[in-house]
Write a protein that holds these residues in place. Structure first.
Motif, PDB file in Angstrom:
ATOM      1  N   GLN A 166      20.160   3.871   4.161  1.00 16.59           N
ATOM      2  CA  GLN A 166      19.827   5.285   4.335  1.00 16.59           C
ATOM      3  C   GLN A 166      19.120   5.854   3.110  1.00 16.59           C
ATOM      4  O   GLN A 166      18.523   6.925   3.180  1.00 16.59           O
ATOM      5  CB  GLN A 166      21.104   6.082   4.621  1.00 16.59           C
ATOM      6  N   ILE A 167      19.201   5.155   1.985  1.00 17.86           N
ATOM      7  CA  ILE A 167      18.581   5.610   0.739  1.00 17.86           C
ATOM      8  C   ILE A 167      17.229   4.941   0.590  1.00 17.86           C
ATOM      9  O   ILE A 167      17.121   3.715   0.498  1.00 17.86           O
ATOM     10  CB  ILE A 167      19.487   5.272  -0.468  1.00 17.86           C
ATOM     11  N   ARG A 168      16.179   5.746   0.564  1.00 19.01           N
ATOM     12  CA  ARG A 168      14.810   5.238   0.455  1.00 19.01           C
ATOM     13  C   ARG A 168      14.339   5.318  -0.996  1.00 19.01           C
ATOM     14  O   ARG A 168      14.376   6.387  -1.604  1.00 19.01           O
ATOM     15  CB  ARG A 168      13.855   6.026   1.351  1.00 19.01           C
ATOM     16  N   VAL A 169      13.890   4.185  -1.516  1.00 20.09           N
ATOM     17  CA  VAL A 169      13.487   4.092  -2.921  1.00 20.09           C
ATOM     18  C   VAL A 169      12.030   3.662  -3.005  1.00 20.09           C
ATOM     19  O   VAL A 169      11.608   2.749  -2.283  1.00 20.09           O
ATOM     20  CB  VAL A 169      14.369   3.082  -3.695  1.00 20.09           C
ATOM     21  N   LEU A 170      11.284   4.278  -3.888  1.00 20.04           N
ATOM     22  CA  LEU A 170       9.897   3.904  -4.160  1.00 20.04           C
ATOM     23  C   LEU A 170       9.809   3.302  -5.554  1.00 20.04           C
ATOM     24  O   LEU A 170      10.359   3.862  -6.511  1.00 20.04           O
ATOM     25  CB  LEU A 170       8.985   5.129  -4.069  1.00 20.04           C
ATOM     26  N   VAL A 171       9.108   2.173  -5.668  1.00 22.70           N
ATOM     27  CA  VAL A 171       8.908   1.509  -6.958  1.00 22.70           C
ATOM     28  C   VAL A 171       7.407   1.432  -7.236  1.00 22.70           C
ATOM     29  O   VAL A 171       6.724   0.526  -6.768  1.00 22.70           O
ATOM     30  CB  VAL A 171       9.525   0.094  -6.972  1.00 22.70           C
ATOM     31  N   PRO A 172       6.851   2.394  -7.987  1.00 25.39           N
ATOM     32  CA  PRO A 172       5.438   2.295  -8.371  1.00 25.39           C
ATOM     33  C   PRO A 172       5.251   1.188  -9.416  1.00 25.39           C
ATOM     34  O   PRO A 172       6.159   0.902 -10.208  1.00 25.39           O
ATOM     35  CB  PRO A 172       5.142   3.665  -8.987  1.00 25.39           C
ATOM     36  N   GLY A 173       4.081   0.578  -9.431  1.00 28.15           N
ATOM     37  CA  GLY A 173       3.840  -0.501 -10.375  1.00 28.15           C
ATOM     38  C   GLY A 173       4.778  -1.667 -10.122  1.00 28.15           C
ATOM     39  O   GLY A 173       5.390  -2.210 -11.040  1.00 28.15           O
ATOM     40  N   ALA A 174       4.891  -2.072  -8.860  1.00 25.79           N
ATOM     41  CA  ALA A 174       5.897  -3.054  -8.454  1.00 25.79           C
ATOM     42  C   ALA A 174       5.606  -4.465  -8.960  1.00 25.79           C
ATOM     43  O   ALA A 174       6.481  -5.326  -8.917  1.00 25.79           O
ATOM     44  CB  ALA A 174       6.027  -3.073  -6.927  1.00 25.79           C
ATOM     45  N   GLY A 175       4.383  -4.716  -9.422  1.00 27.58           N
ATOM     46  CA  GLY A 175       4.063  -6.002 -10.016  1.00 27.58           C
ATOM     47  C   GLY A 175       4.294  -7.158  -9.078  1.00 27.58           C
ATOM     48  O   GLY A 175       3.771  -7.185  -7.959  1.00 27.58           O
ATOM     49  N   LEU A 176       5.101  -8.124  -9.505  1.00 29.18           N
ATOM     50  CA  LEU A 176       5.368  -9.315  -8.700  1.00 29.18           C
ATOM     51  C   LEU A 176       6.541  -9.115  -7.738  1.00 29.18           C
ATOM     52  O   LEU A 176       7.022 -10.087  -7.148  1.00 29.18           O
ATOM     53  CB  LEU A 176       5.628 -10.521  -9.605  1.00 29.18           C
ATOM     54  N   GLY A 177       7.005  -7.900  -7.594  1.00 33.70           N
ATOM     55  CA  GLY A 177       7.925  -7.562  -6.512  1.00 33.70           C
ATOM     56  C   GLY A 177       9.393  -7.856  -6.758  1.00 33.70           C
ATOM     57  O   GLY A 177      10.199  -7.696  -5.839  1.00 33.70           O
ATOM     58  N   ARG A 178       9.788  -8.245  -7.981  1.00 36.45           N
ATOM     59  CA  ARG A 178      11.176  -8.645  -8.151  1.00 36.45           C
ATOM     60  C   ARG A 178      12.144  -7.460  -8.063  1.00 36.45           C
ATOM     61  O   ARG A 178      13.217  -7.580  -7.454  1.00 36.45           O
ATOM     62  CB  ARG A 178      11.357  -9.375  -9.488  1.00 36.45           C
ATOM     63  N   LEU A 179      11.818  -6.328  -8.661  1.00 33.32           N
ATOM     64  CA  LEU A 179      12.725  -5.181  -8.573  1.00 33.32           C
ATOM     65  C   LEU A 179      12.836  -4.709  -7.127  1.00 33.32           C
ATOM     66  O   LEU A 179      13.925  -4.356  -6.661  1.00 33.32           O
ATOM     67  CB  LEU A 179      12.248  -4.044  -9.477  1.00 33.32           C
ATOM     68  N   VAL A 180      11.729  -4.709  -6.404  1.00 35.15           N
ATOM     69  CA  VAL A 180      11.748  -4.358  -4.982  1.00 35.15           C
ATOM     70  C   VAL A 180      12.678  -5.306  -4.229  1.00 35.15           C
ATOM     71  O   VAL A 180      13.522  -4.890  -3.428  1.00 35.15           O
ATOM     72  CB  VAL A 180      10.321  -4.417  -4.403  1.00 35.15           C
ATOM     73  N   PHE A 181      12.532  -6.597  -4.498  1.00 30.92           N
ATOM     74  CA  PHE A 181      13.365  -7.615  -3.863  1.00 30.92           C
ATOM     75  C   PHE A 181      14.839  -7.402  -4.194  1.00 30.92           C
ATOM     76  O   PHE A 181      15.705  -7.440  -3.301  1.00 30.92           O
ATOM     77  CB  PHE A 181      12.897  -8.997  -4.328  1.00 30.92           C
ATOM     78  N   ASP A 182      15.157  -7.169  -5.466  1.00 32.20           N
ATOM     79  CA  ASP A 182      16.551  -6.993  -5.872  1.00 32.20           C
ATOM     80  C   ASP A 182      17.171  -5.754  -5.225  1.00 32.20           C
ATOM     81  O   ASP A 182      18.352  -5.757  -4.850  1.00 32.20           O
ATOM     82  CB  ASP A 182      16.651  -6.898  -7.394  1.00 32.20           C
ATOM     83  N   MET A 183      16.383  -4.683  -5.086  1.00 31.33           N
ATOM     84  CA  MET A 183      16.911  -3.482  -4.440  1.00 31.33           C
ATOM     85  C   MET A 183      17.169  -3.723  -2.956  1.00 31.33           C
ATOM     86  O   MET A 183      18.181  -3.275  -2.408  1.00 31.33           O
ATOM     87  CB  MET A 183      15.929  -2.323  -4.625  1.00 31.33           C
ATOM     88  N   CYS A 184      16.258  -4.429  -2.320  1.00 33.87           N
ATOM     89  CA  CYS A 184      16.465  -4.756  -0.903  1.00 33.87           C
ATOM     90  C   CYS A 184      17.681  -5.654  -0.752  1.00 33.87           C
ATOM     91  O   CYS A 184      18.481  -5.503   0.178  1.00 33.87           O
ATOM     92  CB  CYS A 184      15.212  -5.433  -0.346  1.00 33.87           C
ATOM     93  N   LEU A 185      17.835  -6.589  -1.682  1.00 34.14           N
ATOM     94  CA  LEU A 185      18.992  -7.486  -1.685  1.00 34.14           C
ATOM     95  C   LEU A 185      20.301  -6.683  -1.729  1.00 34.14           C
ATOM     96  O   LEU A 185      21.300  -7.073  -1.124  1.00 34.14           O
ATOM     97  CB  LEU A 185      18.904  -8.406  -2.904  1.00 34.14           C
ATOM     98  N   ALA A 186      20.274  -5.561  -2.451  1.00 30.63           N
ATOM     99  CA  ALA A 186      21.468  -4.715  -2.587  1.00 30.63           C
ATOM    100  C   ALA A 186      21.679  -3.806  -1.380  1.00 30.63           C
ATOM    101  O   ALA A 186      22.707  -3.124  -1.306  1.00 30.63           O
ATOM    102  CB  ALA A 186      21.363  -3.867  -3.852  1.00 30.63           C
ATOM    103  N   GLY A 187      20.702  -3.761  -0.454  1.00 29.87           N
ATOM    104  CA  GLY A 187      20.868  -2.997   0.769  1.00 29.87           C
ATOM    105  C   GLY A 187      20.006  -1.770   0.909  1.00 29.87           C
ATOM    106  O   GLY A 187      20.006  -1.115   1.957  1.00 29.87           O
ATOM    107  N   TYR A 188      19.238  -1.405  -0.136  1.00 26.03           N
ATOM    108  CA  TYR A 188      18.406  -0.209  -0.082  1.00 26.03           C
ATOM    109  C   TYR A 188      17.157  -0.432   0.785  1.00 26.03           C
ATOM    110  O   TYR A 188      16.704  -1.573   0.979  1.00 26.03           O
ATOM    111  CB  TYR A 188      17.965   0.201  -1.488  1.00 26.03           C
ATOM    112  N   THR A 189      16.599   0.659   1.268  1.00 26.26           N
ATOM    113  CA  THR A 189      15.279   0.636   1.893  1.00 26.26           C
ATOM    114  C   THR A 189      14.279   0.938   0.800  1.00 26.26           C
ATOM    115  O   THR A 189      14.309   2.029   0.217  1.00 26.26           O
ATOM    116  CB  THR A 189      15.184   1.679   3.025  1.00 26.26           C
ATOM    117  N   VAL A 190      13.406  -0.009   0.489  1.00 25.53           N
ATOM    118  CA  VAL A 190      12.592   0.098  -0.719  1.00 25.53           C
ATOM    119  C   VAL A 190      11.134  -0.215  -0.418  1.00 25.53           C
ATOM    120  O   VAL A 190      10.823  -1.124   0.348  1.00 25.53           O
ATOM    121  CB  VAL A 190      13.151  -0.815  -1.839  1.00 25.53           C
ATOM    122  N   GLU A 191      10.275   0.573  -1.018  1.00 25.83           N
ATOM    123  CA  GLU A 191       8.823   0.378  -0.882  1.00 25.83           C
ATOM    124  C   GLU A 191       8.229   0.225  -2.274  1.00 25.83           C
ATOM    125  O   GLU A 191       8.459   1.052  -3.160  1.00 25.83           O
ATOM    126  CB  GLU A 191       8.196   1.584  -0.179  1.00 25.83           C
TER     127      GLU A 191
END
Length: 411
Positions: A166-191
């Motif tokens: 239910q928590i939507r997170v935006l990661v600007p400058g996502a680079g190689l996507g690891r922080l995005v991946f880790d947030m999704c791994l934790a259950g967040y909806t992340v872009e």
């Protein structure tokens, strides 16, 4: 893209068509071409030129340095092997991603487009996989990511991990996507959002096309001959990725029991952050924006602040961690460079995001004051753990950042 390899990150080719715009097509072709040239350019610049210099030495010195414990010719051979291993990664990116853009190895239209700057970006992108996608890079990631993840849990707590979607997170400058991946791994909806095609191509490959953990062998330090205590340090390798994204997300899905599948909770967008997220469709969209080693990429940080204010919902939080190594200090912005070259782009009413004319640099206290003046409340501020950024821990030269960490709530 087969289902078992798909992590959930959205394909660039599906999200947008950069080939439709001539300038975007040129930049994309240059990125592809720089990965294609990685092997040849590295062999020439790193070992071929060194061999020429070595064999120009007086005979007695060549003989001395060819024998143990120096064995420089053998070192050059070992570095050549390391270059080939890194180049295999670069070429795997091409083989996986190019068909999605209707390109092939036999197609000449995209070849010969890379500039020296593109070549440098390809090398740094391959090396960055050490930080983002190796087990050995975990200390750097943990120093940067752990405070951000903790802040999400503190300021936007979910009733359970299963409901973090239910928590939507935006990661600007996502680079190689690891922080995005880790947030999704934790259950967040992340872009994630990224402007660099080099980073986007590599992240798409790592997230969607790698077949297993440890698939590739990366030599992050082999291309530099400086500040090594031992030759073995220079030739150390790491396995990437340290986790297979699809398998890891599937396992996390079972563990947290998310009510929304990970394939619907993780995506990547392309383009200039300030242009993309000022659009009306993104107004008051995200519960959190997480900027990690990002805000100093702005020539004009006000544009970043305004964009985050636009796309963050009222009461949402902006979590920031990083130094202030202003990327455009003493250099021309893209708009100023084009003006100096006699080029024009768009009309005066077009907003060009990071390409807008003008730049300035602020201290950390000035940045937080500016954030406050734009309608945010700084609710937490402290020093983050000291960390390197793609830093060889065995190098005789250690570059260490003392990043700041703060959380701002949109009023």
């Amino acid at each position: 893209m087969t289902a078992e390899h798909e992590s959930g990150a959205e394909s660039m080719a599906d999200h947008d068509d950069p080939l439709a715009d001539s300038e975007e097509r040129r930049v994309l072709h240059a990125a592809f071409d720089s990965f294609r040239q990685y092997r040849r350019a590295a062999h020439y610049n790193i070992t071929h030129l060194r061999r020429q210099s070595f064999y120009a030495l007086p005979a007695a010195q060549k003989e001395l340095l060819s024998a143990a414990p120096f064995s420089l010719p053998k070192t050059f051979d070992a570095v050549d092997n390391a270059i080939d291993s890194n180049a295999d990664i670069a070429e795997a990116i091409l083989d996986a991603i190019m068909p999605g853009f209707g390109l092939s190895a036999s197609d000449e239209t995209w070849k010969g487009k890379a500039t020296q700057n593109d070549m440098d970006k390809a090398r740094s992108t391959i090396r960055q996989m050490y930080r983002d996608w190796s087990a050995e890079g975990l200390p750097e990631r943990h120093a940067s990511f752990a405070p951000i993840m903790a802040a999400l849990n503190t300021y936007l707590p979910a009733e359970s991990p299963a409901q973090r979607h239910q928590i939507r997170v935006l990661v600007p400058g996502a680079g190689l996507g690891r922080l995005v991946f880790d947030m999704c791994l934790a259950g967040y909806t992340v872009e994630g959002n990224e402007i660099s095609y080099h980073q986007l191509l590599a992240s798409q490959y790592l997230l969607n096309y790698t077949q297993r953990a440890g698939q590739h062998t990366l030599f992050p330090w082999a291309l530099s001959f400086s500040n090594h205590n031992t030759r073995a340090n220079q030739l150390r390798s790491v396995a990437i990725p340290d986790a297979h994204p699809g398998a890891a997300l599937e396992a996390a899905e079972q563990e947290i029991g998310s009510e929304v599948h990970y394939s619907e909770r993780m995506s990547m967008s392309t383009g200039d952050f300030c242009v993309v997220y000022r659009q009306p469709d993104y107004e008051d969209t995200f519960d959190a924006v997480a900027t990690c080693f990002f805000i100093d990429t702005a020539p004009n940080v006000i544009h970043y602040i305004e964009t985050i204010k636009t796309c963050l919902r009222p009461g949402g939080v902006w979590i920031n961690l990083g130094p202030l190594l202003w990327h455009f200090e003493s250099t021309l912005t893209p708009a100023e460079r084009e003006k100096a070259q006699g080029k024009t782009k768009g009309t005066p009413s077009d907003f060009e995001g990071i390409g807008e004319p003008g730049s300035f640099e602020l201290s950390n206290d000035e940045v937080t004051s500016l954030v406050s003046q734009y309608g945010f409340e700084i609710v937490e501020q402290r020093d983050a753990p000291a960390t390197g950024y793609i830093q060889d821990p065995s190098s005789m030269l250690q570059n260490v950042y003392q990043p700041t960490f703060w959380v701002a709530k949109k009023k």
